[in-house]
Design a protein around this motif. Sequence first.
Motif, PDB file in Angstrom:
ATOM      1  N   HIS A 148       0.841  -1.201   0.000  1.00  9.45           N
ATOM      2  CA  HIS A 148       0.000   0.000   0.000  1.00  9.45           C
ATOM      3  C   HIS A 148       0.875   1.249   0.000  1.00  9.45           C
ATOM      4  O   HIS A 148       0.664   2.186  -0.791  1.00  9.45           O
ATOM      5  CB  HIS A 148      -0.911  -0.023   1.226  1.00  9.45           C
ATOM      6  CG  HIS A 148      -1.979   1.026   1.233  1.00  9.45           C
ATOM      7  ND1 HIS A 148      -1.699   2.364   1.383  1.00  9.45           N
ATOM      8  CD2 HIS A 148      -3.322   0.936   1.118  1.00  9.45           C
ATOM      9  CE1 HIS A 148      -2.819   3.060   1.359  1.00  9.45           C
ATOM     10  NE2 HIS A 148      -3.821   2.213   1.195  1.00  9.45           N
ATOM     11  N   ALA A 149       1.885   1.276   0.862  1.00 10.80           N
ATOM     12  CA  ALA A 149       2.776   2.442   0.972  1.00 10.80           C
ATOM     13  C   ALA A 149       3.595   2.632  -0.300  1.00 10.80           C
ATOM     14  O   ALA A 149       3.741   3.757  -0.801  1.00 10.80           O
ATOM     15  CB  ALA A 149       3.692   2.280   2.175  1.00 10.80           C
ATOM     16  N   VAL A 150       4.138   1.525  -0.836  1.00 12.62           N
ATOM     17  CA  VAL A 150       4.925   1.599  -2.066  1.00 12.62           C
ATOM     18  C   VAL A 150       4.052   2.097  -3.221  1.00 12.62           C
ATOM     19  O   VAL A 150       4.471   2.944  -4.023  1.00 12.62           O
ATOM     20  CB  VAL A 150       5.530   0.219  -2.400  1.00 12.62           C
ATOM     21  CG1 VAL A 150       6.123   0.198  -3.808  1.00 12.62           C
ATOM     22  CG2 VAL A 150       6.608  -0.149  -1.381  1.00 12.62           C
ATOM     23  N   GLY A 151       2.820   1.593  -3.287  1.00 11.50           N
ATOM     24  CA  GLY A 151       1.897   2.007  -4.341  1.00 11.50           C
ATOM     25  C   GLY A 151       1.493   3.467  -4.213  1.00 11.50           C
ATOM     26  O   GLY A 151       1.391   4.184  -5.217  1.00 11.50           O
ATOM     27  N   LEU A 152       1.281   3.921  -2.983  1.00 10.51           N
ATOM     28  CA  LEU A 152       0.884   5.316  -2.769  1.00 10.51           C
ATOM     29  C   LEU A 152       2.014   6.264  -3.174  1.00 10.51           C
ATOM     30  O   LEU A 152       1.767   7.311  -3.789  1.00 10.51           O
ATOM     31  CB  LEU A 152       0.505   5.529  -1.307  1.00 10.51           C
ATOM     32  CG  LEU A 152      -0.353   6.767  -0.985  1.00 10.51           C
ATOM     33  CD1 LEU A 152      -1.637   6.773  -1.781  1.00 10.51           C
ATOM     34  CD2 LEU A 152      -0.646   6.829   0.513  1.00 10.51           C
ATOM     35  N   LEU A 166      -5.337  -0.076  -4.286  1.00  9.04           N
ATOM     36  CA  LEU A 166      -5.276  -0.723  -5.588  1.00  9.04           C
ATOM     37  C   LEU A 166      -4.019  -1.588  -5.685  1.00  9.04           C
ATOM     38  O   LEU A 166      -4.023  -2.653  -6.314  1.00  9.04           O
ATOM     39  CB  LEU A 166      -5.292   0.340  -6.689  1.00  9.04           C
ATOM     40  CG  LEU A 166      -6.497   1.292  -6.639  1.00  9.04           C
ATOM     41  CD1 LEU A 166      -6.299   2.455  -7.606  1.00  9.04           C
ATOM     42  CD2 LEU A 166      -7.788   0.551  -6.935  1.00  9.04           C
ATOM     43  N   TYR A 167      -2.945  -1.151  -5.062  1.00  7.00           N
ATOM     44  CA  TYR A 167      -1.708  -1.933  -5.021  1.00  7.00           C
ATOM     45  C   TYR A 167      -1.756  -2.969  -3.895  1.00  7.00           C
ATOM     46  O   TYR A 167      -1.206  -4.060  -4.029  1.00  7.00           O
ATOM     47  CB  TYR A 167      -0.509  -0.997  -4.839  1.00  7.00           C
ATOM     48  CG  TYR A 167      -0.349  -0.041  -5.997  1.00  7.00           C
ATOM     49  CD1 TYR A 167       0.452  -0.363  -7.079  1.00  7.00           C
ATOM     50  CD2 TYR A 167      -1.046   1.166  -6.014  1.00  7.00           C
ATOM     51  CE1 TYR A 167       0.585   0.505  -8.152  1.00  7.00           C
ATOM     52  CE2 TYR A 167      -0.925   2.044  -7.083  1.00  7.00           C
ATOM     53  CZ  TYR A 167      -0.113   1.712  -8.146  1.00  7.00           C
ATOM     54  OH  TYR A 167      -0.007   2.570  -9.219  1.00  7.00           O
ATOM     55  N   ALA A 168      -2.424  -2.605  -2.801  1.00  9.82           N
ATOM     56  CA  ALA A 168      -2.602  -3.563  -1.707  1.00  9.82           C
ATOM     57  C   ALA A 168      -3.378  -4.785  -2.193  1.00  9.82           C
ATOM     58  O   ALA A 168      -3.116  -5.914  -1.748  1.00  9.82           O
ATOM     59  CB  ALA A 168      -3.338  -2.900  -0.547  1.00  9.82           C
ATOM     60  N   ALA A 169      -4.319  -4.566  -3.111  1.00 11.91           N
ATOM     61  CA  ALA A 169      -5.100  -5.685  -3.649  1.00 11.91           C
ATOM     62  C   ALA A 169      -4.207  -6.659  -4.401  1.00 11.91           C
ATOM     63  O   ALA A 169      -4.405  -7.880  -4.338  1.00 11.91           O
ATOM     64  CB  ALA A 169      -6.205  -5.156  -4.573  1.00 11.91           C
ATOM     65  N   VAL A 170      -3.208  -6.139  -5.105  1.00 16.96           N
ATOM     66  CA  VAL A 170      -2.260  -7.013  -5.807  1.00 16.96           C
ATOM     67  C   VAL A 170      -1.415  -7.788  -4.796  1.00 16.96           C
ATOM     68  O   VAL A 170      -1.168  -8.987  -4.948  1.00 16.96           O
ATOM     69  CB  VAL A 170      -1.368  -6.190  -6.752  1.00 16.96           C
ATOM     70  CG1 VAL A 170      -0.369  -7.097  -7.468  1.00 16.96           C
ATOM     71  CG2 VAL A 170      -2.215  -5.439  -7.771  1.00 16.96           C
TER      72      VAL A 170
END
Length: 280
Positions: free
Chosen positions: A78-82, A114-118
Amino acid sequence: MPALIAPLRQLLLFAWLETRCCGFAIALLSGVALSTALPHLPVARYDLLLVYGVLLTVVFRLCGWESGRDLAVIAVCHAVGLAFELVKVSLGSWSYPEPAVLKLAGVPLYGGFLYAAVGSYICRAWHVLELGLVRYRRGATTVVAAAIYGNFFSHHWLPDLRWVLAAALLAATAGTQVRFTVGSRRRSMPLALGFALIGFFLWVAENIATYLGAWRYPYQMDAWQPVSWQKIAAWGLLISVTFVLVEWTRRDRSSGAGSPGLRRIVGRLTRRPRAGADAG
């Protein structure tokens, strides 16, 4: 005809197991879809989606579908995606056109989900499909994945090396097999093929999400258009970053090896309070 029944059953079972792995992503995308049908509310849709994402996370944890360690890894995703979103939106690669209170530099905080979902998908796949890796070159794959992540930023100012890095990823994963269980059968596929297949389905999900207004590319602002098929390759490369993050913690759990830094972070996030410890 009977000879086709067993392979068909395996295919259907594999599809069902994959659907289970995608539980968080499906629930999140369904929430985005349902939010488009909501009447006008005093709370912005993007803010509601943030609350919805948090509630989904809590439900998945309470139901035991994700462990505390999974949750920590997903939080890192989540953090990396944000961080990825903040840079790309600032550069105009895409935008979140709707207003929101919980928005940072044009990026609603729900964007990290959206990245956490991956990340959730890969964590779930490790459990549900009992993933195993054969001839996995961990160091080389990690270095290439880090370079891929950096190139998604740097190509705005420096030459775009994505195809060079794609070749490097193929070289790093050459001969690497992912083993997985479908029913009573143990099967395998090349890791690079797995990245490509996930990239394709992420592209499909991205088309659905942009159609629902989760975010928009510049060419979709006046009227929705399909996302460029070239994004399949981009997603196939980007998934390697999430895979590497998850694999580090899986290897740590199974063999005691792994990154001391990441092990400390995950340990602190998942450690239970000691009995009798002072509260507050």
